[in-house]
Write an enzyme that holds these catalytic residues in place. Sequence first.
Site: not given
Ligand code: MIG
Length: 914
Positions: A513, A586, A510
């Site tokens: 980017e 999200d 995650d």
């Molecule tokens: O903005 O790790 O898209 O799926 O649960 C929060 C916590 C950071 C973003 C991900 C989301 C995940 C969350 N992360």
Amino acid sequence: KFCLSVLSSVQDEAVDKSNFKKCNQIAFYRRQKLLHPGKSLYQVLLDSVTLSDENVKFQIIHEENKVLLQVEIYEIEGNIFRLKIDEVSPLKARYKVPDVLIKEPTTQKLFISHKEAGNFVLSSVNEDYKLQVTANPFQVELQSKGETVMSMNSNGLLYFEHLQPPPSDRKPTAQNDEAASDSSKEKQEDLGLWQEKFGSFLDIKAHGPTSVGTDFSLHGYDHVYGIPQHTETLLLKNTSDGDAYRLYNLDIFGHKIHDKIGIYGSVPLLLAHKPNRTSGIFWLNSSETLVDISTKAVAEHIPSAPAAEMAKQRAVPLTDVRWMSESGIIDVFLLMGPTAFDIFKQFAQLTGTQALPPLFSLGYHQCRWNYEDEQDVKAVDAGFDAHDIPYDVIWLDIEHTDGKRYFTWDKQKFQNPRKMQEHLKKKKRKLVVIVDPHIKVDPSYTLYSQAKDKGYFVKDRNGQDFEGICWPGSSCYLDFTNPEVRKWYADQFAFKTYKASTNILFVWNDMNEPSVFKGAELTMQKDAVHYNNWEHREVHNLYGYYQQMATAEGLIRRSSGKERPFVLTRSFFAGSQKYGAVWTGDNTAEWSYLKISIPMLLTINMAGISFCGADVGGFIGDPEPELLVRWYQAGAYQPFFRGHSNMESKRREPWLFGEKNTQIIRRAIRERYVLLPYLYTLFYRAHTAAEPVMRSLWIEFPGKMETFDVENEYMLGKQALLVHPVTEKEAKTVTVLFPGSEEIWYDFRKFKRMEDAGTVKIPVTLENIPVFQRGGTVIPLKTTAGKSTEWMTDISYELHVALDTEACAIGELYVDDGRSFQYLHKKQFLYRKFTFCKNILSSSCVDGSGQYHTTCVVERVIVLGFGKQPTFVTASSKDGKKKEVVFTYDTKTSMLTLGNLALSVDADWEICIS
Ligand code: MIG
């Protein structure tokens, strides 16, 4: 609790749109937009043309600045052309995207077939294609058998900022003085040549302006698709009166829909379609990129037509596409199709095909931010059994770690993670944990101190380790663009290194980017410095791609090359399909997000990444039960199927919404499991033949104009299943388009033939969403669902044979061990074909090089649209054994059911119906 409040304030801030740039706040966009359509100032130097076996090279010169650019044109095997433009002698090398093309493409020789004053024509060896190069102004036109398909720089928008020494280093010359005087400080700032401000952020451009761009005209086309990821319609819109489509990977929490801003991932591949042809443009550039689109009607373009002909011209559509990138070179692949499937093959030939997912990962995934502790995990796991709902994977989000130090466990909440995994393993289920790219600044955290010592972090513009704020607080970012860092990172997944990890643990990347709280647009500053001194601006869109690459490599390596990895990534680029799955980030628990998820996933599929999904239920907020139910029903027929919810959302396990809803969700998930043999076969096709799993209708019905903008339904696989999710609250009917007037469609659950063709209102209840099987297809299913995919190995198969107007049907089944690379290395697989013709259903082998032993049988066959009650049915196997088959026939629905078959899946056989 302090932590929590920091966290939500970061999130709240992120919703604020002023954190993100509009196009006119992007300096290189403003600079390029100063160039208007018109006569290009570039000219070909005809004396410079050279031909080799590999390519054709020549130089072009800019009339005013006199800078020379080198143009290279390649023909690549399989109807692909490549055009590269770089400076002839740049001050320093410009960035050329590495590691995305799977190999150096095989080129074919071009020759000059025609030459006259001012232009020349390049032909492919078979002369199917011609490239007409005009010298003044420089322009390239690509023709296929006399039809002009595309042209480049026909609007004169070729734009190339050559590298220059910083103003302070320049020797004073008359020219420079002039430049200095006419460029007031304000103007300089506005152009953002050497630095650019956004709010309180300053981007210092050590190498000055480096932007590149050009235009393409797509002749005869007014339908263009692709360039994910945006929360937009399937059909790309004209951008003339608004923002361009932006390809810049950003973490936009609470992103809005119908927006052209870039989110999370980018694939710079655009497809254009008209009834007889599909074309593609793959713009290989990993810096921030903007795409302008404008469709209009123009007088028909007849290459070198005499004046008399010109008078008879008709109006035809034309789409102009203008690509603008902040940096790098122009390196563009023109994919000539001519069909959509050819485009998919051509793109895969360049960037690779979808990795074959382990079977478990096509099951249902249960995620939440966060499943708190071992007890929670066990309870949720047990909940699925108690409610008789299949699932394969439970997920752990960031809170499972020790203070957001990835590869560690929170020792309070997860006292014995190994035991927890053993428990899941016994239940034939898996665990996925999150591993983010930011590393907590903490000298006592081995991962940090090692990476620090080895110099593995991205640097800031002053050469110090770049530090940003993310979940753990102050963090450094691994430089995945460095192959040595990737190798080291991959090694972190070794069982002995990653404490308490076992072979049922898989990974979720995650925030890649990368997401940097308090950074400009919540990402890394562009003047940060990577491996080989490349600025972040050059590699930005590749960062997540590289992390997923390294993670997948790590999972393969921990099994000594034996087991297939599963890695989900949020950020992606062209070629990410090679490394696993992606999701759309999200989204919000609202109907409009369910609706937009369909075109979003279709677009990602078109761009080569079949394994994708949207968070079921919507990540942010709390879905009303009806929305949740509808989302499960849609997700069950999409490639990656995961329920997920935000920390602030209420718990959302499928059984929390009353008995009736539980029952409907259970049915949706069970439908998914029963369908897995078909879905897995589709993934094998994606893996071996680059066919997308989820397809917009126009791909399957390329000649039917009415399908070109359809985005509320789609085909799952080869012309077989038509899926129409319900995306309206309290819907009593949906309007389904049955494409192709000559087709027969059957209700996938009730088996009855649909009476009407074309656009039809179909009544719906909450029970399920409309799904139809096309006549002419055979779909393999399991006879029932199990607790997870692994529980289903021995469950027998059922074939749904849907007859077409000729009373024929064909279909395929792919089977292997579902987890290892043996299918590749030892050819341990079965690839079977089922053919129904002249009242005989036969099972035969598609690929004899594969062998896989299974005791699994085909138990039942259902033939839909069978004309009359048979008198006698027999089944015979290859060895000559014949037996009578029991059957039932339903005259009302014309459905024939053959039971108790027990025919081996791995052998040839025939069923004769008389
Ligand atoms: O903005 O790790 O898209 O799926 O649960 C929060 C916590 C950071 C973003 C991900 C989301 C995940 C969350 N992360």
